[in-house]
Design an enzyme around this catalytic site. Structure first.
Site, short mmCIF file in Angstrom:
data_model
loop_
_atom_site.label_atom_id
_atom_site.label_comp_id
_atom_site.label_asym_id
_atom_site.label_seq_id
_atom_site.Cartn_x
_atom_site.Cartn_y
_atom_site.Cartn_z
N VAL A 163 11.21 -7.43 68.39
CA VAL A 163 10.45 -6.44 69.15
C VAL A 163 9.13 -7.07 69.58
O VAL A 163 8.42 -7.66 68.77
CB VAL A 163 10.20 -5.16 68.31
CG1 VAL A 163 9.25 -4.22 69.04
CG2 VAL A 163 11.53 -4.48 68.01
N GLU A 223 2.89 -14.60 39.74
CA GLU A 223 4.28 -14.91 39.45
C GLU A 223 4.62 -16.35 39.84
O GLU A 223 5.32 -17.06 39.11
CB GLU A 223 5.20 -13.90 40.13
CG GLU A 223 5.08 -12.52 39.45
CD GLU A 223 5.92 -11.41 40.06
OE1 GLU A 223 6.40 -10.57 39.32
OE2 GLU A 223 6.06 -11.39 41.31
N ASP A 281 3.85 -1.47 54.48
CA ASP A 281 2.57 -2.14 54.29
C ASP A 281 1.84 -2.45 55.59
O ASP A 281 0.89 -3.21 55.60
CB ASP A 281 2.71 -3.40 53.41
CG ASP A 281 3.78 -4.34 53.89
OD1 ASP A 281 4.46 -4.00 54.87
OD2 ASP A 281 3.94 -5.40 53.28
#
Lengths: 430, 430
Positions: free
Chosen positions: B87, B178, B307
């Site tokens: 898009v 992490e 988000d």
């Protein structure tokens, strides 16, 4: 004899192996208990289980299923070091391998650098007809095939849609036959329910073979059976059809014109260019002519193995297949050992345990010389054998899981397009 | 009300969803039984299970384990069509989405195009400090990390070797924590036996965080526990350390100079640039300010979720995490349904079910608000939860197999370097 110099120097002989494919890996493993220092050089970090490469290219297996780090495979072999570096050339006079990470001296050298696909003097065809040798090739072809269906779903123009749903495989050897057989299987089994605007079953696959039959290295009746199996899957098999041009969106073979956006090249091989730096005699496709002991006449400390050599065994040329490489590696090692022990070397004898090819689901052909098997039995045998030979317990389990999933659900588990679109598709856009 | 025009036209409302991430996928699924035509547009062919992306980047899981084709996930939903297209922008006045494959008109639009990493006004840092958002990012970082160990094994110069064995992670949020926790785990568990010239255990990992503590969105005691866990793994955690430059081979944070060949960016996010084409108000990082019903004030037919929005719930900003997107998708759908039914819309209320982060093996921290768990229990809970949420039965089995393998063997199953070397490494060579 050169060997005595090492003993007098009091150090262990250095055996350098170029390539971590079947030849190189099996050679390294055969040296496990020898008092030598083994150095394996490869431009990638992994051993590739090449017989299943077409399953990655067709989204059935994940790339990690058929690759294992070479250093992991040799982790328990304390006399072996693995380095990831691209070998540029060999200097037999100085006995060094010249790589991009530096020079590596050797006492014995085993060259197992494999082959790439070749385009019969038309290197410009590669841009539109990728071949299938490395894991990167397989990922690129997977991307091509999956993207073709995506683009077909997007197409408004029926001519364009048909071109995206048209797949051409050039070359009727085992790779070409296996690729051509897998595409309609995926289109019908795995993709059919997922698309709304196209019927994936309408995908057309054309297999072009220059010679009179597919699988030319197999007995004639097995070739015929493969042709019938492919035709039953809807593949348009065209033998005696030499490709004359491969361009963007179009393949020509004389009068025949195929409009397609996906061409897969499975037609020609050329040996690794490293062979040329050995100063030995090469054949038409760049393969090194080795002595019967697999070494070079002018350099008995250099062995060349796998599909980059041309050699005869029992009066027949040894084919460039994985089992031959797996046998040559340990044989070269045996001759290195005998040389160190001052015993005469032995000639290489190829033991052909049989040829196998799969064609879609539940169809395969097997030739064991004394016995030929086709259909379901051959297909199950093919499955069993490939699981057996897969390097590493982990991969074996993972492949079993993927195959079990595909078998029972008819789906494919690795339908991932990593980089938006393949470069070739992007280039073809206005 | 705009909606009545559709009814009079006698056709089903068209709902276009941009993005097949958690927000878009859960929105599409919520529309399963509605009499609407759903069109999902994504630039890739797959839904990505982003919370496990760092496990692909650290060679634990294969890319195909955490991705599933969006069209496969929606294959049984007959009112949904999926198209792979990028898009470019949205034209709210004409009510069309403009993509590279053409224009797509909508009656309702759900924009769930996500975020990319951002470099605080230093886009030039990206070349030397790749971020982790897409599966391609993860493959590139995996390649970087694995190649660094290969290059260390090749290095003659001890300074160069140390630089290859030095890893810098910028950003102390969940992804940074992490990643930083996983690298020493791999170096000690998976790689140690495989190398001959280097001690992989000597790999140094530095975690740089600009704020006063890692995991700033967690309660303070959990941040402290994460810091202790990381330190126990050998990670050099430096808080209040703002990066001032990232260049080839070197990261600077004020006086601090780190010589490293591998920098991973986990510090900043910027919303998808699509938000800008909506004509709505944006915040500092490009997130769209939406109304409490998740739509735009000027365009109630456009919803923005995930988000790429900034919104408060119960007086607190909703974090840009997967659970929030999973809740926003169905909520936007609920409001579309209510609009069609001429009922009032409902404000979005975020239900925080807890925050979780893992730090290496057997270490994790969990915050459920009323309860905080750390250590082994939190780690097992993390495992269970991620398996539960993984989209698709196949992936769940495959991930279980990979984790079982890693857990019992301490090895990693996806140690594949696909393209020889990552581009950045190649560029850094003379």
């Amino acid at each position: 004899m050169v060997m005595t110099t090492w003993v007098s120097e009091g150090r262990r002989p250095r055996v350098v192996i170029i390539g971590g494919g079947f030849g190189g890996l099996y050679a390294a493993r055969a040296l496990k208990r020898d008092k030598v220092d083994v150095l394996v050089l490869d431009r990638t970090n992994h051993h590739l289980f090449q017989p299943l490469l077409y399953q990655v290219a067709t989204a059935t297996l994940a790339p990690t299923d058929i690759t294992s780090p070479i250093r992991w495979l040799l982790r328990r072999q304390r006399n072996a070091t693995v380095l990831m570096t691209e070998v540029l050339r060999i200097d037999p006079a100085r006995r060094v391998v010249i790589a991009d990470a530096g020079e590596f001296p050797y006492d014995f050298l085993i060259v197992a650098a494999g082959a790439r696909h070749a385009y019969f003097g038309h290197p410009e065809w590669e841009a539109n007809a990728p071949g299938l040798k490395s894991i990167d090739d397989a990922i690129a072809i997977r991307q091509h095939i999956l993207t073709a269906f995506e683009r077909a779903e997007l197409a408004h123009d029926p001519v364009e849609r048909d071109a995206w749903l048209s797949f051409v495989v050039i070359g009727g050897g085992p790779t070409g036959v296996e690729m051509a057989g897998m595409i309609p299987t995926i289109a019908k089994d795995a993709l059919a329910r997922d698309f709304r605007r196209i019927s994936t079953e309408k995908a057309r696959v054309t297999l072009l073979e220059g010679g009179p039959r597919v699988l030319p290295s197999y007995p004639e009746d097995l070739s015929e059976r493969a042709r019938l199996d492919l035709t039953a899957l809807g593949v348009d098999v065209r033998t005696d059809t030499l490709v004359t041009s491969v361009a963007k969106g179009e393949v020509r073979a004389g009068e025949l014109v195929l409009h397609t956006r996906t061409v897969i090249w499975a037609a020609g091989n050329a040996a690794s260019p490293l062979g040329a730096s050995l100063g030995a005699e090469l054949d038409r496709v760049g393969r090194v002519r080795v002595e019967q002991d697999l070494s070079l006449a002018a350099h008995p400390e250099i062995f060349v193995i796998g599909d980059m050599v041309t050699i005869s065994s029992r009066g027949k040329p040894v084919p460039g297949v994985a089992p031959a490489a797996m046998q040559m590696g340990p044989h070269a090692v045996k001759n290195i050992r005998r040389t160190i022990q001052d015993r005469p070397r032995l000639p290489f004898v190829y033991r052909n345990k049989g040829d196998l090819a799969t064609i879609g689901r539940h169809r395969a052909i097997a030739d064991f010389g004394f016995l030929q098997v086709t259909g379901g039995a051959a297909w199950w045998f093919w499955l069993f054998l490939h699981i057996m030979y897969l390097a590493g317990f982990r991969n074996r389990l993972s492949v079993l899981l993927e195959w079990g999933y595909s078998y029972f659900t008819y789906d494919r588990g690795a339908r991932l397009i990593t980089a938006g679109r393949p470069a070739a598709v992007q280039a073809s856009e206005p």
